[in-house]
Write an enzyme that holds these catalytic residues in place. Structure first.
Site, PDB file in Angstrom:
ATOM      1  N   SER A  16       0.868  -1.176   0.000  1.00  0.00           N
ATOM      2  CA  SER A  16       0.000   0.000   0.000  1.00  0.00           C
ATOM      3  C   SER A  16       0.906   1.227   0.000  1.00  0.00           C
ATOM      4  O   SER A  16       2.102   1.117   0.315  1.00  0.00           O
ATOM      5  CB  SER A  16      -0.886   0.000   1.253  1.00  0.00           C
ATOM      6  OG  SER A  16      -1.522   1.254   1.452  1.00  0.00           O
ATOM      7  N   TYR A  29      -2.567  -1.246  10.179  1.00  0.00           N
ATOM      8  CA  TYR A  29      -2.546  -1.415   8.721  1.00  0.00           C
ATOM      9  C   TYR A  29      -1.182  -1.046   8.151  1.00  0.00           C
ATOM     10  O   TYR A  29      -0.605  -1.789   7.351  1.00  0.00           O
ATOM     11  CB  TYR A  29      -3.641  -0.552   8.095  1.00  0.00           C
ATOM     12  CG  TYR A  29      -3.826  -0.767   6.613  1.00  0.00           C
ATOM     13  CD1 TYR A  29      -4.529  -1.880   6.140  1.00  0.00           C
ATOM     14  CD2 TYR A  29      -3.306   0.126   5.693  1.00  0.00           C
ATOM     15  CE1 TYR A  29      -4.698  -2.084   4.783  1.00  0.00           C
ATOM     16  CE2 TYR A  29      -3.474  -0.065   4.329  1.00  0.00           C
ATOM     17  CZ  TYR A  29      -4.171  -1.167   3.882  1.00  0.00           C
ATOM     18  OH  TYR A  29      -4.333  -1.362   2.523  1.00  0.00           O
TER      19      TYR A  29
END
Length: 269
Positions: free
Chosen positions: A141, A154
């Site tokens: 990401s 995350y």
């Protein structure tokens, strides 16, 4: 890398970026072994693919279940004869500060986002090594390059995916297996809607957090999938998806310690 006639294994293929990658690969004549926990989503993905002349199989798989993952390569070998491409795309989201996120929720996310990548790689590496040309594609990401506040779990998982991928690439240098790590920016998937809220956050506040996050998810998944597959064809080691990912990556290079003070100015309070 020529993809026609190759076989790709894709996790998280039931929606979003995984579905888009499957579509772009199918358009190039790549056979597909599609995996997801959501069988209805998988069926919908297959219904949208140009599958004429292709071998496309659907597999219910929880990447956090190591026994299921360990058994999966034999299933793919039986159905397809082998695998040339592994796309570790399955992932989940969890908002909240470190003190808000419970240990159980932190472990839940890590078991999918990071340990799932490691387990799938360990399971499929022998099949990839048996290919004349293979590629491992791990979806990190932009939060594997920058780490915003309230994304501690995350971001930690996506930085771990990045580190794992880069070290493994160095170990596999000189073999037939290449490694690509992908850093998408804001792609318009349902990850925000499905994000788990931390304990103590009521439904109203959770909905507000999701709505605020969704404003940054602008790129259509189909465009993201095409960028990723082009990166695979070009054997790229890193793929940045979206102008936001490119911009934040540059910001992290220019201000590796103080980038957050710049980023935070553009975020809602």
């Amino acid at each position: 890398m020529t993809l026609r006639g190759r076989t790709a294994v894709i996790t998280g293929a039931g929606s979003g970026i995984g579905r888009a990658i499957a579509s772009s690969l199918a358009q190039r004549g790549c056979h597909l072994a599609l995996a997801d926990v959501n069988t209805e989503g998988l069926a919908e993905t297959v219904s949208l693919l140009p599958v004429s002349g292709l071998r496309v199989t659907q597999h219910q798989l929880d990447v956090a279940d190591r026994a299921q993952v360990a058994a999966f390569p034999a299933i793919v070998r039986e159905a397809h004869g082998g695998a040339d491409l592994l796309v570790n795309n399955a992932g989940v989201a969890l908002g909240g500060t470190f003190e808000m996120v419970s240990e159980a929720d932190f472990d839940w996310l890590f078991n999918i986002n990071f340990h799932g990548v490691v387990s799938m790689t360990r399971a499929f590496l022998p099949l990839l090594r048996a290919s004349t040309e293979a590629r491992l594609v791990n979806i990190s990401s932009i939060f594997g390059i920058v780490a915003p506040a309230e994304q501690v779990a995350y971001a930690a998982s996506k930085f771990a995916v990045r580190g794992f991928s880069e070290a493994l690439r160095h170990e596999l240098d000189g073999t037939t297996v290449g490694v690509t790590v992908v850093h998408p920016g804001g792609v318009r998937t349902n990850i925000a809607e499905r994000a788990r809220a931390p304990e103590g956050v009521d439904d109203t506040e959770a909905a507000q957090r999701r709505a605020a996050f969704k404003k940054f998810l602008r790129m259509p998944p189909a465009k993201a999938g095409e960028i990723i597959v082009r990166g695979i064809e070009q054997r790229r080691k890193r793929v940045l998806v979206g102008s936001d990912a490119v911009g934040l990556s540059l910001l992290a290079r220019l201000a590796p310690v103080s980038y957050w003070s710049i980023m935070a100015k553009g975020l809602p309070k």
